[in-house]
Design a protein around this motif. Structure first.
Motif, PDB file in Angstrom:
ATOM      1  N   TRP A 364       0.801  -1.224   0.000  1.00 37.44           N
ATOM      2  CA  TRP A 364       0.000   0.000   0.000  1.00 37.44           C
ATOM      3  C   TRP A 364       0.836   1.276   0.000  1.00 37.44           C
ATOM      4  CZ3 TRP A 364      -3.397  -1.985   4.618  1.00 37.44           C
ATOM      5  CH2 TRP A 364      -4.374  -2.867   4.127  1.00 37.44           C
ATOM      6  N   SER A 365       2.139   1.160   0.148  1.00 38.11           N
ATOM      7  CA  SER A 365       2.966   2.364   0.324  1.00 38.11           C
ATOM      8  C   SER A 365       4.029   2.545  -0.758  1.00 38.11           C
ATOM      9  CB  SER A 365       3.648   2.316   1.694  1.00 38.11           C
ATOM     10  OG  SER A 365       4.478   1.166   1.803  1.00 38.11           O
ATOM     11  N   PRO A 402      -4.292   2.678   0.812  1.00 42.95           N
ATOM     12  CA  PRO A 402      -4.750   1.394   0.264  1.00 42.95           C
ATOM     13  C   PRO A 402      -5.586   1.485  -1.011  1.00 42.95           C
ATOM     14  CG  PRO A 402      -5.192   1.553   2.626  1.00 42.95           C
ATOM     15  CD  PRO A 402      -4.828   2.913   2.150  1.00 42.95           C
ATOM     16  N   MET A 403      -6.229   2.621  -1.265  1.00 43.35           N
ATOM     17  CA  MET A 403      -7.123   2.712  -2.420  1.00 43.35           C
ATOM     18  C   MET A 403      -6.410   3.364  -3.601  1.00 43.35           C
ATOM     19  SD  MET A 403     -10.080   2.166  -3.822  1.00 43.35           S
ATOM     20  CE  MET A 403     -11.356   1.917  -2.574  1.00 43.35           C
ATOM     21  N   PRO A 404      -6.237   2.647  -4.708  1.00 42.38           N
ATOM     22  CA  PRO A 404      -5.608   3.278  -5.881  1.00 42.38           C
ATOM     23  C   PRO A 404      -6.506   4.340  -6.492  1.00 42.38           C
ATOM     24  CG  PRO A 404      -6.352   1.051  -6.403  1.00 42.38           C
ATOM     25  CD  PRO A 404      -6.574   1.233  -4.939  1.00 42.38           C
ATOM     26  N   GLU A 405      -5.909   5.415  -6.958  1.00 45.31           N
ATOM     27  CA  GLU A 405      -6.681   6.494  -7.582  1.00 45.31           C
ATOM     28  C   GLU A 405      -7.353   6.036  -8.877  1.00 45.31           C
ATOM     29  OE1 GLU A 405      -4.292  10.493  -6.106  1.00 45.31           O
ATOM     30  OE2 GLU A 405      -3.873   9.637  -8.081  1.00 45.31           O
ATOM     31  N   ARG A 413      -0.286  -1.112  -6.174  1.00 45.23           N
ATOM     32  CA  ARG A 413      -1.412  -0.733  -5.319  1.00 45.23           C
ATOM     33  C   ARG A 413      -2.721  -1.321  -5.860  1.00 45.23           C
ATOM     34  NH1 ARG A 413       0.063   4.171  -4.371  1.00 45.23           N
ATOM     35  NH2 ARG A 413       0.581   4.026  -2.144  1.00 45.23           N
ATOM     36  N   THR A 414      -2.884  -1.353  -7.183  1.00 47.27           N
ATOM     37  CA  THR A 414      -4.089  -1.942  -7.768  1.00 47.27           C
ATOM     38  C   THR A 414      -4.115  -3.448  -7.563  1.00 47.27           C
ATOM     39  OG1 THR A 414      -4.166  -0.196  -9.450  1.00 47.27           O
ATOM     40  CG2 THR A 414      -5.448  -2.176  -9.878  1.00 47.27           C
ATOM     41  N   ARG A 543     -14.475  -0.047   4.432  1.00 46.25           N
ATOM     42  CA  ARG A 543     -14.117  -1.458   4.640  1.00 46.25           C
ATOM     43  C   ARG A 543     -12.595  -1.624   4.653  1.00 46.25           C
ATOM     44  NH1 ARG A 543     -18.909  -4.843   3.623  1.00 46.25           N
ATOM     45  NH2 ARG A 543     -17.512  -6.656   3.735  1.00 46.25           N
ATOM     46  N   LEU A 544     -11.914  -0.871   3.785  1.00 41.76           N
ATOM     47  CA  LEU A 544     -10.450  -0.940   3.770  1.00 41.76           C
ATOM     48  C   LEU A 544      -9.853  -0.413   5.073  1.00 41.76           C
ATOM     49  CD1 LEU A 544      -9.275   0.051   0.163  1.00 41.76           C
ATOM     50  CD2 LEU A 544      -8.390  -1.843   1.515  1.00 41.76           C
TER      51      LEU A 544
END
Length: 568
Positions: A364-365, A402-405, A413-414, A543-544
């Protein structure tokens, strides 16, 4: 570049086609065994000669000139070639195998009348149609029968004057119109001069070591199959009495793929082997040293690597919940996990949990985006210390997003998002309310399985794995769900009808992480599609956050992170 490494001296020279063919015919230019086989299709061979005749550039040829004796091919273009001359340097072709094989196999072939001796050799029988050229590039063609035809010039007759004269003696005898015969001969002479006079650029790497030759070859990014460094090292150290290093790595990759997890990145398996064998720089090692100890130290480390990589794959599948190897965010993660399980094959419960947390934080980072040798060396040391109980894994949490743009499967990340979503919503319902297994679908699918709901929105919340009936899009299928459809119409699966009174539509939406309010706005049309993606994004982010909190991972205010092409 290391200070103890000799500088490469590229030496570009201009050579005629005849010079190249002569060098191959004398054994001075060899095709190394690590080159992939000849795979060009017939039309590519024809296009090469058409380009040469028109004077178009066909690219330079890269040769490694060395005193080393490297395993090389004894046949090029289907023709035998002599061994390298004793006591002389040899030039090994690093780039240009398909072009060189085509030139040598066609132009050096003995002139014959009739079909090729071997059925598959017809591809080397290329002819130039000498008649007026109404069809452009169609003037070059294969001639399977090989039978004499006055208007077809066999390219096998182009380079040797005797064969050229012999062919056109038959033309003069076979064509009654002397003017037509002269026209064919003049055109053939012009074609021959264009081919024989074509100038090639040969770039020789003078003074290059094995290290540099491996790195140069590995970095060549041509169309076709790229070779991993272990395959070249295997060729450089080939021994008939034992399996090659590359084949042993293939065995590890295949064994894990056969479990249903899919193929791990083989370069990461090779780097795991290097690390376990004690190599300190797994990104750009000294290939000469690797070649020296491939027969002992690396081969000794292969069983240990096999066990460590299997344990790492088992952890990724069962401990992390990765649905398929192709969704591994960073191949470097596999290397580091293999090192851990090599040192500690039976981790404690705490170590297992810390590894799981480490995996998600690094995914995620962007922890390994563009990772250098120094970064990986430090990470390997940290993992070794953690494995023996002398330290802890402390990945940087400052950039956890955690959420990809945007949804980009070349982004780590995806890939991590896809893995999380498969964990969070493992059993989903299709448009008819029938359950399907997401992991099984991911194993046998391509990127098209992730379907858009509304157009022109790249966010992950706008992608669904949602099987529909033929000719029905996801948007139409979602809008077509009946809000009053009750559970009594379903097949009665107790796991999916546990919420008494919930409609089948609600169960379908829940299985995909779609809030009912978002679906209602979608059904309204207009701006409702954009609001649908906004609402679902908010829901998934909640949820993430809960998932990250369960792992004791701190997520800042901004959940979205860039989705660059950073996954190897």
């Amino acid at each position: 570049m290391r200070t103890d490494q000799a500088e490469i001296r590229p030496d570009p020279t201009i050579a005629l086609v005849d010079d190249l063919l002569g060098g191959i015919g004398r054994g001075e230019i060899r095709v190394p065994a690590f080159q992939r086989p000849f795979v060009w299709r017939p039309h590519q061979m024809l296009e090469l000669f058409d380009s040469i005749e028109r004077g178009y550039p066909i690219g330079s040829l890269l040769l490694w000139q060395t005193d080393e004796r490297v395993p090389s091919l004894d046949r090029i273009g289907g023709l035998d070639v002599p061994p390298p001359p004793a006591g002389r340097q040899v030039s090994y072709l690093l780039d240009g195998h398909q072009r060189v094989s085509t030139l040598f196999g066609v132009l050096n072939r003995p002139l014959r009348d009739g079909p090729a001796e071997d059925e598959g050799d017809w591809i080397w029988q290329i002819y130039r149609d000498l008649r007026p050229d109404p069809l452009g590039s169609d003037r070059y063609r294969h001639h399977r029968s090989g039978r004499f035809s006055p208007h077809l010039l066999p390219l096998a007759a182009v380079m040797r004057t005797r064969d050229f004269l012999r062919h056109f003696h038959r033309v003069e005898l076979g064509v009654k119109d002397a003017g037509q015969a002269d026209s064919l001969i003049r055109e053939a002479e012009a074609v021959t001069q264009r081919i024989k006079g074509y100038k090639l650029t040969l770039v020789r790497l003078q003074g290059a070591s094995i290290d540099q030759a491996v790195n140069v070859y590995a970095r060549l990014n041509r169309t076709g199959t790229r070779m991993d460094p272990d395959q070249m090292v295997s060729a450089l150290t080939y021994r008939k009495e034992q399996p090659s290093l590359a084949s042993r790595i293939d065995d590890i990759v295949t064994a894990i793929a056969d479990t249903g997890f899919g193929e791990l990145p083989r370069l990461a398996v090779f780097r795991s082997l290097l690390a376990i064998a004690g190599e300190t720089d797994i990104m750009s090692p000294r290939w000469s040293l690797v070649a020296d100890y491939v027969q002992n130290r690396l081969h000794d480390a292969l069983p240990q690597t096999d066990r460590a990589v299997r344990l790492a794959a088992q952890f990724l599948r069962n401990g992390v919940g990765l649905p398929q190897a192709k969704f591994l965010p960073y191949s470097h993660q596999l290397v580091l996990l293999a090192m851990f399980f090599h040192v500690q094959p039976e981790p404690s419960g705490r170590q297992y949990d810390r590894l799981r947390r480490w995996f998600w934080i690094t995914s995620w980072s962007s922890a390994f985006a563009g990772a250098t040798s120094t970064v990986l060396r430090r990470a390997l040391n940290e993992v070794r210390a953690f494995a023996v109980g002398d330290g802890d894994l402390r990945p940087d949490e400052d950039d956890v997003q955690p959420m990809p743009e945007s949804f980009n499967l070349n982004s780590a990340r995806t890939k991590a998002y896809v893995a999380w979503e498969a964990l969070e919503f493992p059993r989903r319902l299709d448009m008819l309310g029938q359950p399907f297994d997401v992991a099984n679908l991911l194993a046998n699918s391509d990127p098209q399985i992730f379907r858009h709901v509304v157009p022109k929105d790249s966010r992950p919340a706008n992608r669904l794995i949602f099987p529909t009936t033929p000719n029905i899009g996801v948007l139409a299928a979602l809008k077509g769900l009946d809000p009053l459809r009750g559970p009594g119409l379903f097949d009665g699966d107790p796991e999916l009808t546990s919420a008494v009174g919930r409609s089948m539509t609600e169960q379908i939406l829940d299985s995909h992480g779609i809030p009912i309010k978002a679906w209602r706005r979608l059904c309204e049309g207009g701006a409702g599609g954009q609001i649908f993606v906004d609402d679902r994004t908010d829901f998934l982010e909640q949820r993430l956050r809960a998932f990250a909190a369960h792992l004791d991972v701190r997520v800042g205010g901004k959940m979205e992170g860039v989705a660059d092409d950073d996954s190897e």
